[in-house]
Design a protein around this motif. Structure first.
Motif, PDB file in Angstrom:
ATOM      1  N   PHE A  20       0.838  -1.193   0.000  1.00  0.00           N
ATOM      2  CA  PHE A  20       0.000   0.000   0.000  1.00  0.00           C
ATOM      3  C   PHE A  20       0.879   1.252   0.000  1.00  0.00           C
ATOM      4  O   PHE A  20       0.652   2.199  -0.761  1.00  0.00           O
ATOM      5  N   ALA A  21       1.897   1.255   0.862  1.00  0.00           N
ATOM      6  CA  ALA A  21       2.794   2.403   0.974  1.00  0.00           C
ATOM      7  C   ALA A  21       3.472   2.705  -0.359  1.00  0.00           C
ATOM      8  O   ALA A  21       3.510   3.857  -0.797  1.00  0.00           O
ATOM      9  N   GLU A  22       4.012   1.677  -1.005  1.00  0.00           N
ATOM     10  CA  GLU A  22       4.699   1.889  -2.293  1.00  0.00           C
ATOM     11  C   GLU A  22       3.740   2.455  -3.338  1.00  0.00           C
ATOM     12  O   GLU A  22       4.117   3.330  -4.120  1.00  0.00           O
ATOM     13  N   LYS A  23       2.503   1.993  -3.347  1.00  0.00           N
ATOM     14  CA  LYS A  23       1.505   2.512  -4.302  1.00  0.00           C
ATOM     15  C   LYS A  23       1.216   3.992  -4.031  1.00  0.00           C
ATOM     16  O   LYS A  23       1.070   4.782  -4.964  1.00  0.00           O
ATOM     17  N   GLN A  24       1.142   4.370  -2.756  1.00  0.00           N
ATOM     18  CA  GLN A  24       0.903   5.775  -2.398  1.00  0.00           C
ATOM     19  C   GLN A  24       2.107   6.638  -2.767  1.00  0.00           C
ATOM     20  O   GLN A  24       1.953   7.763  -3.251  1.00  0.00           O
ATOM     21  N   ILE A  25       3.286   6.107  -2.561  1.00  0.00           N
ATOM     22  CA  ILE A  25       4.516   6.823  -2.904  1.00  0.00           C
ATOM     23  C   ILE A  25       4.592   7.035  -4.415  1.00  0.00           C
ATOM     24  O   ILE A  25       4.976   8.109  -4.882  1.00  0.00           O
ATOM     25  N   LEU A  26       4.203   6.027  -5.171  1.00  0.00           N
ATOM     26  CA  LEU A  26       4.189   6.125  -6.631  1.00  0.00           C
ATOM     27  C   LEU A  26       3.345   7.315  -7.078  1.00  0.00           C
ATOM     28  O   LEU A  26       3.710   8.034  -8.001  1.00  0.00           O
ATOM     29  N   LYS A  27       2.224   7.547  -6.401  1.00  0.00           N
ATOM     30  CA  LYS A  27       1.348   8.684  -6.726  1.00  0.00           C
ATOM     31  C   LYS A  27       1.944  10.014  -6.277  1.00  0.00           C
ATOM     32  O   LYS A  27       1.729  11.046  -6.897  1.00  0.00           O
ATOM     33  N   LEU A  46      11.663  11.737 -10.138  1.00  0.00           N
ATOM     34  CA  LEU A  46      11.139  10.946 -11.264  1.00  0.00           C
ATOM     35  C   LEU A  46      11.892   9.629 -11.430  1.00  0.00           C
ATOM     36  O   LEU A  46      11.287   8.601 -11.736  1.00  0.00           O
ATOM     37  N   GLN A  47      13.201   9.654 -11.187  1.00  0.00           N
ATOM     38  CA  GLN A  47      13.980   8.405 -11.255  1.00  0.00           C
ATOM     39  C   GLN A  47      13.510   7.439 -10.164  1.00  0.00           C
ATOM     40  O   GLN A  47      13.363   6.246 -10.406  1.00  0.00           O
ATOM     41  N   HIS A  48      13.254   7.966  -8.974  1.00  0.00           N
ATOM     42  CA  HIS A  48      12.808   7.085  -7.891  1.00  0.00           C
ATOM     43  C   HIS A  48      11.404   6.551  -8.179  1.00  0.00           C
ATOM     44  O   HIS A  48      11.059   5.457  -7.729  1.00  0.00           O
ATOM     45  N   ARG A  49      10.615   7.289  -8.938  1.00  0.00           N
ATOM     46  CA  ARG A  49       9.290   6.788  -9.327  1.00  0.00           C
ATOM     47  C   ARG A  49       9.449   5.515 -10.147  1.00  0.00           C
ATOM     48  O   ARG A  49       8.727   4.538  -9.941  1.00  0.00           O
ATOM     49  N   GLU A  50      10.403   5.514 -11.060  1.00  0.00           N
ATOM     50  CA  GLU A  50      10.666   4.308 -11.874  1.00  0.00           C
ATOM     51  C   GLU A  50      11.111   3.157 -10.975  1.00  0.00           C
ATOM     52  O   GLU A  50      10.670   2.024 -11.150  1.00  0.00           O
ATOM     53  N   GLU A  51      11.997   3.439 -10.035  1.00  0.00           N
ATOM     54  CA  GLU A  51      12.451   2.408  -9.097  1.00  0.00           C
ATOM     55  C   GLU A  51      11.281   1.868  -8.279  1.00  0.00           C
ATOM     56  O   GLU A  51      11.189   0.663  -8.045  1.00  0.00           O
ATOM     57  N   THR A  52      10.412   2.771  -7.857  1.00  0.00           N
ATOM     58  CA  THR A  52       9.257   2.373  -7.042  1.00  0.00           C
ATOM     59  C   THR A  52       8.357   1.419  -7.818  1.00  0.00           C
ATOM     60  O   THR A  52       7.843   0.454  -7.257  1.00  0.00           O
ATOM     61  N   SER A 105      11.128  15.408   3.596  1.00  0.00           N
ATOM     62  CA  SER A 105       9.928  14.563   3.493  1.00  0.00           C
ATOM     63  C   SER A 105      10.254  13.241   2.812  1.00  0.00           C
ATOM     64  O   SER A 105       9.793  12.185   3.247  1.00  0.00           O
ATOM     65  N   ALA A 106      11.028  13.315   1.741  1.00  0.00           N
ATOM     66  CA  ALA A 106      11.402  12.099   1.018  1.00  0.00           C
ATOM     67  C   ALA A 106      12.243  11.181   1.898  1.00  0.00           C
ATOM     68  O   ALA A 106      12.087   9.955   1.858  1.00  0.00           O
ATOM     69  N   GLN A 107      13.115  11.765   2.724  1.00  0.00           N
ATOM     70  CA  GLN A 107      13.918  10.936   3.616  1.00  0.00           C
ATOM     71  C   GLN A 107      13.057  10.255   4.677  1.00  0.00           C
ATOM     72  O   GLN A 107      13.322   9.114   5.045  1.00  0.00           O
ATOM     73  N   ALA A 108      12.016  10.925   5.138  1.00  0.00           N
ATOM     74  CA  ALA A 108      11.109  10.290   6.104  1.00  0.00           C
ATOM     75  C   ALA A 108      10.453   9.063   5.473  1.00  0.00           C
ATOM     76  O   ALA A 108      10.332   8.013   6.112  1.00  0.00           O
ATOM     77  N   VAL A 109      10.068   9.184   4.211  1.00  0.00           N
ATOM     78  CA  VAL A 109       9.491   8.053   3.477  1.00  0.00           C
ATOM     79  C   VAL A 109      10.523   6.929   3.370  1.00  0.00           C
ATOM     80  O   VAL A 109      10.224   5.769   3.649  1.00  0.00           O
ATOM     81  N   GLU A 110      11.733   7.288   2.972  1.00  0.00           N
ATOM     82  CA  GLU A 110      12.788   6.270   2.803  1.00  0.00           C
ATOM     83  C   GLU A 110      13.071   5.549   4.110  1.00  0.00           C
ATOM     84  O   GLU A 110      13.222   4.327   4.129  1.00  0.00           O
ATOM     85  N   HIS A 111      13.137   6.280   5.192  1.00  0.00           N
ATOM     86  CA  HIS A 111      13.443   5.652   6.479  1.00  0.00           C
ATOM     87  C   HIS A 111      12.329   4.693   6.903  1.00  0.00           C
ATOM     88  O   HIS A 111      12.611   3.628   7.456  1.00  0.00           O
ATOM     89  N   TYR A 112      11.095   5.045   6.622  1.00  0.00           N
ATOM     90  CA  TYR A 112       9.980   4.146   6.905  1.00  0.00           C
ATOM     91  C   TYR A 112      10.132   2.860   6.081  1.00  0.00           C
ATOM     92  O   TYR A 112      10.016   1.755   6.609  1.00  0.00           O
ATOM     93  N   GLU A 113      10.412   3.031   4.786  1.00  0.00           N
ATOM     94  CA  GLU A 113      10.553   1.861   3.912  1.00  0.00           C
ATOM     95  C   GLU A 113      11.738   0.990   4.323  1.00  0.00           C
ATOM     96  O   GLU A 113      11.642  -0.237   4.311  1.00  0.00           O
TER      97      GLU A 113
END
Length: 166
Positions: A20-27, A46-52, A105-113
């Motif tokens: 679920f988290a990855e799908k939300q991050i993709l958006k 945008l590069q991380h979107r492809e990775e996601t 904000s992006a780092q908070a997401v990364e740390h959660y993942e």
């Protein structure tokens, strides 16, 4: 007495959470790319979107290994982290500190993942899910690499630019 839950149940529950988290991050990533004031930031999001997208595909493979359909479970944590990022976009739009806020904000997401993938790998090993481990490890290594890139971008320019008045 209710059915006793097992580590298998917890693994599946957490897998649904990160899916679920990855799908939300993709958006969220395209919004962050549009908001970024630097080309490096736009490109990075945008590069991380492809990775996601690749990470989602690997998670779907893990679901397949378990004989389960890939489906997410609402993750309040990631929704909160993304909402905080959206607040930064609104509150700091046009300011020199915007990119530093986006990176934070992006780092908070990364740390959660990173936390979720580390846990899932350990549990997969405990449960003998040998084929799931490399898929989860690849996702984890991409998240760690992204966090390092974000830190470097913050140090190289975003934090310094954020100190200046508009």
């Amino acid at each position: 007495m209710a059915n006793a839950k097992t580590l298998d149940d917890l693994f599946l529950d957490t897998l649904k959470d990160i899916y679920f988290a990855e799908k939300q991050i993709l958006k969220a990533l395209p919004k962050m790319a549009r908001a970024s004031q630097s080309e490096e930031g736009k490109e990075g999001f945008l590069q991380h979107r492809e990775e996601t997208q690749g990470q989602i595909e690997r998670l779907e493979q893990v679901f397949e290994l378990l004989g389960k359909s890939a489906r997410g479970k609402t993750c309040e944590a990631i929704q909160g982290i993304i909402a905080e990022g959206e607040e930064i976009i609104e509150e700091f739009k046009g300011s020199p500190a915007l990119d530093a806020g986006l990176i934070s904000s992006a780092q908070a997401v990364e740390h959660y993942e990173i936390a979720r993938y580390g846990t899932l790998i350990e549990w997969a090993e405990q449960l003998g899910l040998k084929d799931a481990v490399p898929l989860l490890e690849q996702n984890l290594s991409e998240e760690v690499a992204t966090d390092k890139k974000l830190k470097a971008l913050a140090k190289a320019s975003a934090n310094d630019k954020g100190k200046k008045a508009a």
